[in-house]
Every structure is written in C-alpha cells, then in structure tokens.
Design a protein around this motif. Sequence first.
Motif, PDB file in Angstrom:
ATOM      1  N   ILE A 119       0.840  -1.206   0.000  1.00 11.33           N
ATOM      2  CA  ILE A 119       0.000   0.000   0.000  1.00 11.33           C
ATOM      3  C   ILE A 119       0.876   1.258   0.000  1.00 11.33           C
ATOM      4  O   ILE A 119       0.598   2.216  -0.726  1.00 11.33           O
ATOM      5  N   TYR A 120       1.956   1.247   0.794  1.00 11.57           N
ATOM      6  CA  TYR A 120       2.880   2.384   0.797  1.00 11.57           C
ATOM      7  C   TYR A 120       3.505   2.580  -0.587  1.00 11.57           C
ATOM      8  O   TYR A 120       3.654   3.704  -1.053  1.00 11.57           O
ATOM      9  N   TYR A 121       3.894   1.476  -1.196  1.00 20.06           N
ATOM     10  CA  TYR A 121       4.500   1.538  -2.526  1.00 20.06           C
ATOM     11  C   TYR A 121       3.527   2.143  -3.535  1.00 20.06           C
ATOM     12  O   TYR A 121       3.889   3.054  -4.288  1.00 20.06           O
ATOM     13  N   SER A 168       1.909   6.504  -7.009  1.00 20.12           N
ATOM     14  CA  SER A 168       0.792   7.336  -7.449  1.00 20.12           C
ATOM     15  C   SER A 168       1.099   8.810  -7.238  1.00 20.12           C
ATOM     16  O   SER A 168       0.805   9.645  -8.095  1.00 20.12           O
ATOM     17  N   LEU A 169       1.696   9.127  -6.093  1.00 19.34           N
ATOM     18  CA  LEU A 169       2.066  10.521  -5.823  1.00 19.34           C
ATOM     19  C   LEU A 169       3.144  11.009  -6.786  1.00 19.34           C
ATOM     20  O   LEU A 169       3.080  12.149  -7.276  1.00 19.34           O
ATOM     21  N   TRP A 203       4.921   5.379 -15.226  1.00 15.49           N
ATOM     22  CA  TRP A 203       4.448   5.508 -13.849  1.00 15.49           C
ATOM     23  C   TRP A 203       3.129   4.781 -13.660  1.00 15.49           C
ATOM     24  O   TRP A 203       2.876   4.207 -12.591  1.00 15.49           O
ATOM     25  N   ALA A 204       2.285   4.780 -14.687  1.00 15.80           N
ATOM     26  CA  ALA A 204       1.033   4.016 -14.597  1.00 15.80           C
ATOM     27  C   ALA A 204       1.316   2.522 -14.564  1.00 15.80           C
ATOM     28  O   ALA A 204       0.703   1.779 -13.793  1.00 15.80           O
ATOM     29  N   LEU A 205       2.261   2.070 -15.373  1.00 12.26           N
ATOM     30  CA  LEU A 205       2.574   0.643 -15.445  1.00 12.26           C
ATOM     31  C   LEU A 205       3.148   0.092 -14.148  1.00 12.26           C
ATOM     32  O   LEU A 205       2.901  -1.069 -13.804  1.00 12.26           O
ATOM     33  N   ILE A 206       3.916   0.881 -13.431  1.00 13.00           N
ATOM     34  CA  ILE A 206       4.524   0.361 -12.198  1.00 13.00           C
ATOM     35  C   ILE A 206       3.630   0.567 -10.986  1.00 13.00           C
ATOM     36  O   ILE A 206       4.063   0.363  -9.854  1.00 13.00           O
TER      37      ILE A 206
END
Length: 94
Positions: free
Chosen positions: A5-7, A12-13, A41-44
């Motif tokens: 969740i942190y990742y 996302s940020l 960034w969307a892919l990861i």
Amino acid sequence: MRYVIYYLAAVSLIGAAVCIYDKLAAPRGWRRVPERTLFFWALIGGGPGVYLTMLLIRHKTLHRSFMLGIPAIMIFQAVIIIAIYNIMYSRGLL
C-alpha cells in the motif's frame, strides 16, 4: 501488505507530480515529460494517481491513448492482482 500500500501510494504521488510538472512545463517552455514516462508511472502502479491528476488538472484529456490506455493498464493490473489472490487463497497461502 502494508508495504504494498505504501509503494502504490508513493508511485501514485510521483506519477501525479510528474503529470503536474508536465502541465506546468507546457506554457512556460520548460522541458516536457515524454508521454512514455507517464505511461511508465502508470505501469509500475501509479495509474490511479496519474489518471486522477490528468482529470483534475485537465492534462492530456484529449489524447485518446491516455484516456483509454491508463484505465486499461489499471484494469489489467487489477485482473492480475485478483488472479494472484485467488490462486494463493485456493492453495491456502492466505
């Protein structure tokens, strides 16, 4: 699970920040962010942050590749996560 969740929150940020930077760079003549970087960034895992930010600041909303591509990436990732969860649950690993 907490670290996952942190990742996801972190990427996302970061994805949102990259999107905001690109929006600010456009009228100012600054160096722009390549489109593939936003997709990266969307892919990861940063898809929700990138997509929500694009909608909120109206950045690249006329680009069909973004309006369809980012949600498609998120759906694909959700399917993979659900499949992994179901496999682990059925084998008693959860």
